[in-house]
Design a protein around this motif. Structure first.
Motif, PDB file in Angstrom:
ATOM      1  N   ALA A 126      -1.064   1.820  -5.828  1.00  0.00           N
ATOM      2  CA  ALA A 126      -1.255   3.012  -5.006  1.00  0.00           C
ATOM      3  C   ALA A 126      -0.714   4.263  -5.699  1.00  0.00           C
ATOM      4  N   ILE A 138      -2.777   5.355  -8.738  1.00  0.00           N
ATOM      5  CA  ILE A 138      -3.994   6.082  -8.401  1.00  0.00           C
ATOM      6  C   ILE A 138      -3.657   7.555  -8.185  1.00  0.00           C
ATOM      7  N   GLY A 179       0.783  -1.229   0.000  1.00  0.00           N
ATOM      8  CA  GLY A 179       0.000   0.000   0.000  1.00  0.00           C
ATOM      9  C   GLY A 179       0.811   1.273   0.000  1.00  0.00           C
ATOM     10  N   THR A 223       2.579   4.500  -0.925  1.00  0.00           N
ATOM     11  CA  THR A 223       2.262   5.411  -2.017  1.00  0.00           C
ATOM     12  C   THR A 223       3.346   6.443  -2.280  1.00  0.00           C
TER      13      THR A 223
END
Lengths: 327, 304, 351
Positions: free
Chosen positions: A279, A282, A251, A253
């Motif tokens: 991540a 996005i 996860g 980022t």
């Protein structure tokens, strides 16, 4: 005296003990129960909203959402959008693998060092330092990774390519070594070291002392003892710790975004300068996303949510089981 | 043997060493008889010369706490010596100084010498792993390695110390298990995991494991206290057999056990301060006419 | 053999390696150093990496050789293992040292009083460093922490109380949920709030919205630590309260919670430290601003992590320098929180 020996009264049934609950206590229990279930509520809401909003993306793309490699928001009205997470899933896997391969062995070595080799006087300080490492913000790792680590990592990547470039995963189509999955994986490895070390250290510290003493009494050296007693005991716990690290890496980022050249194409070449994970992708596409694209991004968020959830649950299960069974 | 100052008991014993005094309160119930029986049955063994152990002026500390004071004991080759005394008097600490396991505790310190074969095992520059191969240890709680099979457990000492041996491994396996009295029970399942054995069997497995590296001395720290009486007796038989070829030192809380298996007995006591060696002597003498009043009080059950 | 009388015997540790015994080891290390320098001079291997690698190889093999001669194969393997362990430890502590050192060294350059009193309202990131500051970011971070704590503390505390005081049938399930929540990535929490609130309503990013994903991230940490702390409260206290005829909730409210007070504060501090440095969720929920914004519900906000992020993305030398300064401030904040939590927790344990 003798008659009581013959006629013993039957053992009575246990009495049911009840109490009239007070209203304030009922209220108390009710409030606590409700509030505790709030975490269930939050998790469910997360899952619901992300899948709901992203549902359209899944609907139009079908299963290909997970496997297709293209991500084209079409600008023409008539064209269909094509969104496929495939490249980013591969990117996530590549970076996480590098992170695990580098981070887990280092963590295990450090945990063994701290538990069995470190002198008593500095042990506590070293442990504190590792724990403090866990508190560094990810943006710090991103900034440091970009400014400080990158030049060194690029040099190492060139070295690896020079000597090991014949292995397919280390080859590069063109000599562009900067901002590669290798560097991102390296930064992630450093980020997961505190948590994997911490879990491993806890497990190793629980190795039954009598087995350790039995090994030493047989004339074992420190390493022979570790190999015969500590490692078999702690192996599954270390796996659990590694999975916790993996959950963190999946996860991550901003650290990845700062260091990696985010391009939406699958890249197996670890040393070659582009890649991404879900991540960071996005985040990258967020600013200019059209409506349908945002929905696809939300669906991507949902995929990430499910992935990390599964990994973390499995990890916690393994770690808990090792600590409990004391095997 | 170094007796500590005591005073003579009024001699109530006949020539056989049995206590003939009428006052039964002073009589340890049959301990002296048991000890006498053991002494009578003792076979001369062929323990190698130099397998005797000598402890000279041993002190032990844990940080500032003085746990053991000035203990000197000689253990002759081929004998079984029991260390008895109430809890907390330093017996286990002492026995751990004999194979250099005492130093594992970070705050541990010691003074004195332990001579094996005339050489001090604490001499700077000594390889401690080699010492432990010659002075083995069996612990109170059986601790076979659960990740290994029965066969692997027995031979684990060889693997841990990376001993290259020309002896056939299977022969060695059988010999060690036979000597510890476990062979007939496990010979068909050497590949099974050690965890499936009963407590007594596990302890005999641990004994076999210690034997595989061919120690000169075997230390046993209350090896039967966690076992049932049947296993205890079997292990005591084993001890008797093992004493033929090595020196055994056993810490025990059970005076009957000391009377059954040992040739010499050493009595430790702590008066709130460091533990001390009160008296040592041949077992049947220690239980029938001990020289020190404290020893007599202990063996007759007045305390401890 | 005489018994020692009045002489006091000194405790010794004969197993410790004396300096004299260690001389051959130092000799080996010295030889390894020489070998390293020679090899680097003679072969194309160059650079710090070459030195480090070669020294490790030579140092370890020479030590192993020494041990093999003296003590045999098993000891040599043990020496090798020890060397690898130590190297692993060094490799892990090097980045930590570098992180701290770089942050302090680079961040320090941009520090000045103006940094704490000005905002970026009239300055751009590439302007000289004597202008502009991160006041708005500090205030934003404080605001976010405040709101996130207000939201998450009741939920976390009540959940922890359920798990420790009531221990109802749902305990296993709730424990499981808290664990699951602790694994949620920060970016997912941010995206969730975006999807749930910003997409469905006309609201724009603000401090309040930005605090929501932070609250989600905070809850598992605070719950878990509170649980541990509450479990440490001795049962005798609870029994004393109940024996006096108090209801359960009164016992908990007036006896148990105050007894655990400092531990609960520690739990909150740990939770705050966890979220103070989070960047990703803010990207989706905070809006943005260069000025101080005292209104939590309207208008974007800035925060220290976001400030750093903007500086990095700006890419100019000035921007990156500001990022370092911001990170230094953030690191000081986070580390102070952790140290405070530790000291607090230890003090409580001593009592």
């Amino acid at each position: 005296m003798s008659s009581t020996l013959v006629n013993r009264p039957a053992t009575p049934e246990p009495r049911e003990i009840t109490t009239k609950p007070r209203p304030s206590d009922i209220f108390f229990r009710g409030v606590l129960t409700t509030m505790s279930l709030s975490s269930l509520l939050i998790l469910t809401l997360i899952g619901l909203f992300l899948s709901f909003r992203g549902y359209q993306a899944f609907k139009t793309q079908g299963f290909h959402f997970l496997t297709a490699y293209d991500w084209n928001a079409s600008t023409d009205a008539g064209q269909k959008d094509v969104f496929g997470l495939g490249a980013m899933i591969i990117g996530t896997l590549v970076i996480s693998t590098v992170a695990l391969l580098i981070g887990v062995p280092l963590s295990v070595l450090t945990a063994l060092f701290l538990t069995f080799y470190a002198p008593e006087k500095i042990k506590k300080s070293l442990i504190t330092i590792v724990d403090l490492m866990a508190s560094f913000p990810s943006i710090l790792y991103g900034l440091w990774g970009f400014i400080v680590l990158m030049p060194m990592a690029e040099y190492w990547a060139k070295l690896i390519h020079k000597y090991l470039g014949w292995i397919p995963v280390f080859s590069v189509p063109q000599p562009a070594f900067t901002r590669s999955p290798f560097i991102a994986g390296l930064v992630l490895a450093i980020m997961i070291i505190p948590i994997v070390t911490s879990v491993s250290r806890e497990i190793f510290g629980q190795t039954p002392l009598d087995r350790i003493q039995a090994a030493y009494a047989l004339g074992a050296t420190r390493w022979a003892m570790i190999k015969a007693v500590v490692l078999p005991f702690g192996a599954s716990g270390v796996v659990g710790g590694a999975m916790l690290g993996l959950g963190r890496a999946l996860g991550e980022t901003v650290a990845v975004y700062s260091v990696l050249n985010i391009v939406f194409k699958a890249n197996w070449h670890v040393l070659y300068g582009f890649g991404g994970n879900i991540a960071s992708m996005i985040v990258q596409k967020w600013g200019e996303a059209s409506l349908s694209e945002s929905k696809a991004l939300l669906a991507a968020g949902f995929v990430l949510f499910v992935m990390t959830l599964l990994v973390n649950l499995l990890a916690n299960f393994i770690v808990r089981r090792t600590i409990k069974s004391g095997r | 043997m170094t007796p500590v100052d005591g005073f003579e008991n009024s001699n109530k014993n006949n020539q056989d060493g049995e206590d003939m005094s009428i006052n039964t309160a002073n009589q340890p119930s049959g301990l002296a008889n048991v000890a006498a029986k053991h002494a009578a049955q003792k076979q001369p063994g062929n323990a190698p010369l130099g397998s005797g152990l000598e402890a000279r002026g041993i002190h032990a500390w844990f940080g500032k706490h003085h746990a053991l004071e000035n203990v000197s004991l000689d253990f002759a080759a081929g004998t079984v010596t029991a260390l008895i005394g109430p809890s907390g008097c330093g017996k286990s600490t002492f026995i751990r100084t004999l194979n250099r396991m005492h130093e594992f505790i970070p705050s541990a310190a010691m003074a004195g010498e332990v001579l094996l074969d005339g050489k001090d095992i604490y001499e700077p520059g000594t390889d401690v792993t080699k010492i432990r191969l010659q002075i083995g240890m069996v612990f109170q709680k059986p601790n076979p390695f659960p990740s290994m099979t029965i066969g692997e457990n027995v031979l684990s000492g060889l693997k841990l110390a990376q001993i290259k041996s020309n002896i056939n491994k299977d022969d060695l396996l059988e010999e060690c298990l036979t000597r510890s009295g476990l062979w007939s029970e496990v010979k068909d399942r050497l590949g099974a995991h050690a965890g499936g054995l009963s407590g007594g069997q596990q302890q005999r497995l641990c004994i076999a494991r210690s034997l595989a590296v061919n120690p000169k001395v075997l230390l046993m720290d209350e090896p039967c206290s966690a076992l049932d009486p049947g296993s205890t007796l079997r292990i005591e038989d084993t001890i008797g057999q093992l004493a033929q070829t090595m020196t055994i030192i056993i810490v025990t809380h059970n005076m009957q056990q000391a009377a059954r298996v040992s040739d010499y007995t050493a009595f430790f006591l702590s008066d709130g301060g460091p533990g001390q060696l009160v008296e040592v002597g041949p077992t049947n003498e220690m239980f029938s006419r001990p020289k020190d009043e404290r020893t007599e009080n202990y063996v007759s059950g007045r305390f401890g | 053999m005489t018994t020692l009388t009045a002489t006091r015997v000194e405790p010794q540790k004969p197993w410790k390696t004396t300096p004299k015994q260690a001389i051959p080891n130092f000799l080996m290390l010295g030889l390894a150093l020489i070998a390293t320098i020679v090899v680097v001079a003679v072969t194309p291997m160059k650079g710090k990496l070459a030195y480090a690698f070669l020294f490790f190889v030579f140092g370890t093999s020479f030590q192993m050789f020494l041990t093999w001669r003296k003590r045999g194969k098993a000891a040599a393997v043990d020496t090798f293992a020890g060397s690898v362990m130590m190297t692993g430890g060094i490799l892990v502590f090097l980045p930590v040292a570098s992180l701290l050192w770089t942050t302090i060294a680079k961040g320090f350059k941009g520090l000045g009083l103006h940094v704490f009193t000005q905002t970026m309202a009239t300055t751009s990131y590439s302007d000289p460093l004597s202008k502009g500051g991160l006041l708005h970011a500090i205030i934003g971070t404080l605001y976010l922490i405040l709101i996130a704590t207000v939201i998450s503390l009741p939920l976390s505390l009540l959940t922890a109380l359920y798990l420790t005081e009531i221990k109802g049938r749902a305990s296993g399930f709730i424990q499981f949920l808290v664990q699951a929540m602790s694994g949620v990535p920060s970016v997912v929490a941010g995206v969730f709030i975006y999807a749930a609130i910003l997409l469905s309503t006309h609201l724009r990013g603000s401090t309040f919205i930005g605090a929501l994903p932070l609250a989600i991230l905070m809850i598992p940490t605070v719950t878990r630590t509170s649980q541990e702390v509450l479990n440490l409260v001795p049962n005798e206290l609870r029994e004393a309260g109940l024996a006096l005829g108090a209801t359960q909730w009164k016992t908990v409210a007036t006896i148990v919670v105050p007894a655990a007070r400092s531990g609960l504060i520690t739990a909150v501090i740990l939770g705050v430290a966890r979220i103070a440095g989070e960047t990703a969720p803010l990207l989706f929920t905070l809006g943005t601003t260069d000025k101080v914004n005292w209104n939590p519900f309207v208008g974007g906000q800035n925060a220290l992590p976001y400030y750093v992020w903007s500086g990095l993305r700006d890419g100019t030398e000035g921007g990156v320098q500001r990022a370092w300064t911001g990170i230094l401030v953030l690191l000081i904040v986070v580390l102070s929180l952790f140290v405070t939590a530790r000291v607090f927790g230890n003090r409580k344990a001593k009592r």
